[in-house]
Design an enzyme around this catalytic site. Structure first.
Site, PDB file in Angstrom:
ATOM      1  CG  ASP A  50      -2.128  -0.828   1.073  1.00 42.87           C
ATOM      2  OD1 ASP A  50      -2.149  -1.648   0.136  1.00 42.87           O
ATOM      3  OD2 ASP A  50      -3.056  -0.689   1.889  1.00 42.87           O
ATOM      4  CB  CYS A 108       1.707  -5.986   3.989  1.00 42.88           C
ATOM      5  SG  CYS A 108       3.337  -5.559   4.643  1.00 42.88           S
ATOM      6  CG  ASP A 109      -1.885  -2.497   4.751  1.00 38.90           C
ATOM      7  OD1 ASP A 109      -0.896  -2.787   5.424  1.00 38.90           O
ATOM      8  OD2 ASP A 109      -2.268  -1.338   4.570  1.00 38.90           O
ATOM      9  CE  LYS A 110      -6.223  -3.356   1.855  1.00 31.17           C
ATOM     10  NZ  LYS A 110      -4.970  -2.694   2.185  1.00 31.17           N
ATOM     11  CD  GLU A 147      -4.656   1.962   3.003  1.00 34.67           C
ATOM     12  OE1 GLU A 147      -3.504   2.415   2.897  1.00 34.67           O
ATOM     13  OE2 GLU A 147      -4.906   0.880   3.543  1.00 34.67           O
ATOM     14  CB  SER A 191      -2.959   4.649   5.557  1.00 34.17           C
ATOM     15  OG  SER A 191      -1.898   4.269   6.376  1.00 34.17           O
ATOM     16  CB  CYS A 216       4.921   0.422   8.122  1.00 35.78           C
ATOM     17  SG  CYS A 216       5.524   0.506   6.431  1.00 35.78           S
TER      18      CYS A 216
HETATM   19  C1  LIG Z   1       1.415   1.950   4.119  1.00 32.55           C
HETATM   20  C2  LIG Z   1       0.638   1.639   5.377  1.00 32.55           C
HETATM   21  C3  LIG Z   1       1.054   2.575   6.478  1.00 32.55           C
HETATM   22  O1  LIG Z   1       0.921   0.341   5.738  1.00 32.55           O
HETATM   23  C4  LIG Z   1      -0.824   1.663   5.112  1.00 32.55           C
HETATM   24  O2  LIG Z   1      -1.140   0.955   3.967  1.00 32.55           O
HETATM   25  C5  LIG Z   1      -1.757   1.191   6.219  1.00 32.55           C
HETATM   26  O3  LIG Z   1      -2.891   0.936   5.884  1.00 32.55           O
HETATM   27  O4  LIG Z   1      -1.426   1.143   7.397  1.00 32.55           O
HETATM   28 MG   LIG Z   2      -3.050   0.100   3.885  1.00 34.98          MG
END
Ligand SMILES: CC(C)(O)[C@@H](O)C(=O)O
Ligand SMILES: [Mg+2]
Length: 614
Positions: free
Chosen positions: A81, A122-124, A492, A518, A196
């Site tokens: 993302d 990660c996110d999805k 987002e 996000s 992150c």
């Molecule tokens: C890039 C990020 C910060 O990971 C975002 O995509 C989120 O939804 O937290």
């Molecule tokens: Mg995200």
């Protein structure tokens, strides 16, 4: 006793061909009859949260083999993302969740796997795999890639600060920050592999799998670079074989995802989410996962939990702590322990690793009185503070843990940041089916806010308006036609919210959208407005200068325009071509249009409308 699903391809004379192919893929004659464990690995070099997962797949597979299973690894896609943000790439992010869910289903069912281990991050990816696990309902364990270490930078004037990806985004448009400092921030914001470093979407979801009971303690918070994650991967491999054996060998259905991820477990996960101020995306994903599990769990259920659970932790972007600090404070079991002592959890739940909540917290809650030596050791895992894109590249230890329930990273219910939870659902004429705000990230001074609307019909226009200084203090920026159907893909809005922050308007403006945010978004950012503009929601009727009133404690959002005027506007809009953005030039591929054709609204998790399948 349920038969191994894999018997379909491993037994009987007629399956000689399938067995021949399995042999060609390395399955030995004596292995036929062992459970086949699908290892869904989301390794990709595109995404720092996944770049270190290639060896992880091998470690998990080896542990499965040692425990008596047949591991079969395959890969899923993973969209970053942060890299897809701020341009047309973000349209693909949310639809990728459903693609991942389907691809896991395809692989598991096409090859008749008996059980599943999901290596997500990660996110999805975690939500996509969670949807698949609940759809397939075969024994499943989740193990993610772990969080990134927080960044640390020394700026030109000697100031030392911690930072993350969102600082790189927001500071880039802060006209008071020099190019030299921007270069230092960019260089140091994301020092290691991993998801992150704040309580962003990826980490929120990986913590929620712990609370739901489908991953092991520490899953959401042990750093990606730390050697302690190796034991987590190995144990996950052993656990999935153990629960597969319990299910197929002992007729034990309690190990199935739908037996674990019950409504009680979803409510506990939501309580955790609200206590830790998780990403607003979690709501979308929990709603989607609950539908796969055929559970009665909707926005009203989320609203009910949010009214009783306080905010116990403020991690970036809501505060100055990072995931490494959550871990040092005892990780997710410590937050759950505080909620448990506050009487805020359902106790009739179990997990892939414990038969009861009491047993789980007794072993893993470092504040609970009798944690195991293994747990105490685990929570000491600390950042290495050395740039690295490798798993297991460091084994630093904290000298002490943070068990300060009054002022530390994780607070007790008695010392909560606020009795108001970290996430809230608002209702009103502007969002009849609800919208979401992350209260933990909103300055208390603007929990009630009212101002004139400035309407834009795309994320790009919002960014342009902010950077061109057309947004001023007190405004409510309305970004519409960015919902699941209207975007499509429900982008987002991290750039608009970060740019407002970077331009010093973070506490002076509100933002309302039918898109989403996000996990890195903070400020008075209200998303998921349902119904979305493209489905005829009231957000399509807002005009520049209309007053929008937001009341977080009262859980209300209203467009202060008389009903007759709104009716009039609706008639005019429908006569003029309907619910479509004006003058928007956006390339939407056929793949995305196929998603849009089936997408439901955010209050339904933006899943496909399966009622249309007949
Ligand atoms: C890039 C990020 C910060 O990971 C975002 O995509 C989120 O939804 O937290
Ligand atoms: Mg995200």
């Amino acid at each position: 006793m349920p038969e191994l699903r894999s018997r379909t391809v491993t037994h009987g004379r007629n399956m000689a061909g399938a067995r021949a192919l399995l042999r060609a893929a390395g399955v030995a004659r004596e292995d036929f009859g062992k459970p086949i464990i699908a290892v869904a690995n989301s390794f990709t070099e595109f995404v720092p949260g996944h770049t270190h997962l290639q060896p992880v797949g091998r470690i998990v597979s080896e542990a499965i083999k040692q425990a008596g299973g047949i591991p079969r690894e395959f890969n899923t896609i993973a969209v970053d993302d942060g890299i897809a943000m701020g341009h047309g790439g973000m349209l693909y992010s949310l639809p990728s969740r459903d693609l991942i869910a389907d691809s896991v289903e395809y692989m598991v069912n096409a090859h008749c796997a008996d059980a599943l281990i999901c290596i997500s991050n990660c996110d999805k990816i975690t939500p996509g795999m969670l949807m698949a696990a609940l759809r397939l309902n075969i024994p499943t364990v989740f193990v993610s890639g772990g969080p990134m270490e927080a960044g640390k930078a020394t700026l030109v004037d000697g100031t030392v600060r911690k930072l993350d990806l969102v600082d790189a985004i927001s500071q880039a448009v802060n006209e008071n920050v020099s190019d030299e400092d921007i270069a230092i921030i960019e260089e140091n914001a994301c020092p290691t592999c991993g998801s992150c470093s704040g309580m962003f979407t990826a980490n929120s979801m990986n913590c929620l799998t712990e609370a739901i009971g489908l991953s092991l303690p520490g899953n959401g918070s042990v750093l990606a670079t730390h050697t302690a994650r190796r034991a987590l991967y190995e144990q996950a491999g052993r656990t999935v074989v153990e629960i597969a054996n319990r299910h197929y060998g002992q007729d034990d259905h309690s190990v199935l995802p739908r037996s674990i991820a019950t409504r009680a477990a979803f409510e506990n996960a939501m309580a955790l989410d609200i206590a830790m101020g998780g990403s607003t995306n979690t709501i979308l994903h929990l709603l989607a996962a609950a539908q796969e599990a055929e559970l009665d769990f909707d926005m009203r259920a989320i609203d009910a939990v949010s009214r009783r659970v306080p905010c116990l932790s403020k991690v970036a972007p809501n505060g100055s702590y990072y995931m490494e600090d959550v871990h040092r404070a005892g990780g997710i079991p410590a937050i759950l322990g505080e909620l448990y002592r506050g009487g805020l959890l359902n106790e009739d739940v179990h997990t892939v690793h414990a038969d009861s909540l009491a047993e789980w917290l007794k072993t893993w809650d470092v504040r609970g009185g009798s944690p195991s030596a293994e747990a105490v050791e685990l929570w000491h895992a600390a950042p290495g503070c050395v740039r690295s894109a490798e798993a297991f590249s460091q084994s630093e230890r904290w000298e002490t843990l943070d068990t300060d329930a009054a002022k530390g990273c994780i607070r007790s219910v008695e010392h909560a940041y606020s009795v108001e939870g970290g996430l809230a659902v608002l209702y009103g004429n502007l969002a009849e089916d609800g919208c979401i705000v992350k209260t933990a990230g909103v300055d208390e001074s603007i929990w009630t806010f009212s101002g004139p609307a400035v309407v834009v019909e795309s994320q790009e226009d919002a960014v342009e308006a902010i950077l061109a200084k057309r947004i001023k203090e007190g405004d409510v920026v309305v970004i519409r036609y960015e919902g699941p159907k209207g975007g499509p893909g429900m982008q987002e809005m991290l750039y608009p919210t970060s740019f407002l922050k970077g331009r010093g308007l973070g506490k002076a403006c509100a933002l309302v959208t039918d898109g989403r945010f996000s996990g890195g978004t903070s400020g008075l950012s209200i998303g998921h407005a349902s119904p979305e503009a493209a489905s005829g929601g009231t957000i399509a009727l807002v005009e520049d200068g209309d007053t929008i009133a937001i009341d977080i404690p009262g859980r209300r959002i209203s467009l202060e325009v008389p009903a007759e005027v709104l009716d009039e506007r609706r008639r005019a809009l429908e006569a003029g071509g309907g619910y479509r953005p004006k003058n928007r030039d956006r390339q939407v591929s056929q793949a995305l249009r196929a998603y849009a054709a089936m997408a439901t609204s955010a209050d339904k998790g933006a899943v496909r409308d399966i009622s249309r399948l007949g």
